[in-house]
Design an enzyme around this catalytic site. Structure first.
Site, PDB file in Angstrom:
ATOM      1  N   HIS A 115     -29.724 -13.834 -24.488  1.00 15.31           N
ATOM      2  CA  HIS A 115     -28.792 -13.550 -25.576  1.00 15.31           C
ATOM      3  C   HIS A 115     -28.025 -14.819 -25.903  1.00 15.31           C
ATOM      4  O   HIS A 115     -27.795 -15.663 -25.037  1.00 15.31           O
ATOM      5  CB  HIS A 115     -27.776 -12.484 -25.161  1.00 15.31           C
ATOM      6  CG  HIS A 115     -28.350 -11.123 -25.026  1.00 15.31           C
ATOM      7  ND1 HIS A 115     -28.536 -10.281 -26.087  1.00 15.31           N
ATOM      8  CD2 HIS A 115     -28.803 -10.444 -23.946  1.00 15.31           C
ATOM      9  CE1 HIS A 115     -29.045  -9.141 -25.680  1.00 15.31           C
ATOM     10  NE2 HIS A 115     -29.231  -9.220 -24.370  1.00 15.31           N
TER      11      HIS A 115
ATOM     12  N   LYS B  63     -38.049 -30.963  -1.595  1.00 15.15           N
ATOM     13  CA  LYS B  63     -39.133 -31.683  -0.929  1.00 15.15           C
ATOM     14  C   LYS B  63     -40.232 -31.998  -1.941  1.00 15.15           C
ATOM     15  O   LYS B  63     -40.529 -31.198  -2.803  1.00 15.15           O
ATOM     16  CB  LYS B  63     -39.700 -30.820   0.203  1.00 15.15           C
ATOM     17  CG  LYS B  63     -40.793 -31.463   0.997  1.00 15.15           C
ATOM     18  CD  LYS B  63     -41.251 -30.538   2.109  1.00 15.15           C
ATOM     19  CE  LYS B  63     -42.326 -31.180   2.949  1.00 15.15           C
ATOM     20  NZ  LYS B  63     -42.758 -30.290   4.033  1.00 15.15           N
TER      21      LYS B  63
END
Length: 176
Positions: free
Chosen positions: A106, A174
């Site tokens: 929205h 990572k």
């Protein structure tokens, strides 16, 4: 349980004989387990399930734009996918249970904006991605190939290929 006669007849039968019939691509080797709900709206453009793909129990998919699930991909138990924009999930994607994907949002910040029509977006999940249990993927996100989304992560920005992201909001933790 494989696509049974009733489900094929429902998807390909009278419900979709309207002028705006979406493109339906269902592989005969795709599986939909019991108590899965699929709603294909009038404005839907496409709904595709690749070969050997699987929708596990209690999955809820709402398609108003487009949805595709690649080959050998799995949507985990109790997951919810809202595809009022487009959601494209690649091959060999594994989603844990209770994953939520939203391709629309929205407007906000302007008085009365929440009552306006949804803002549609696109979500793209590359090949060989693992999405951990409870992860939420927000609108206008691209997840690169061979990446891992940690459990309960909130992904609201693009994820590069070959990395692990975790947290809320998700951040790279990572490189693979």
């Amino acid at each position: 349980m494989r696509f049974d006669f009733w489900f094929r007849r429902y998807l390909l039968g009278s419900r979709l004989k309207k002028k705006s019939t979406p493109i339906i691509g269902l592989s005969s080797s795709a599986r939909i387990q019991e108590k899965t709900r699929i709603f294909i709206g009038k404005g839907a453009g496409f709904f595709e399930l690749g070969a050997r793909s699987e929708l596990r129990r209690f999955v809820d998919i709402q398609v108003g734009g487009g949805f595709s699930l690649g080959e050998n991909s799995v949507v985990g138990v109790g997951s919810f996918i809202e595809a009022f924009g487009t959601v494209r999930i690649g091959d060999r994607v594994l989603m844990g249970p209770h994953v939520k994907i939203f391709s629309s949002t929205h407007e906000y910040g302007v008085p009365g904006a929440l009552h306006r029509p949804l803002v549609k977006g696109d979500i793209s999940i590359g090949n060989d991605v693992w999405v951990g249990a409870g992860a939420v993927i927000a609108t206008n996100v691209t997840i690169g190939e061979n990446s891992v989304i940690g459990a309960n992560a909130f992904v609201n920005s693009d994820v590069p290929s070959n990395c692990v992201v975790a947290g809320s909001p998700a951040k790279v933790v990572k490189r693979l």
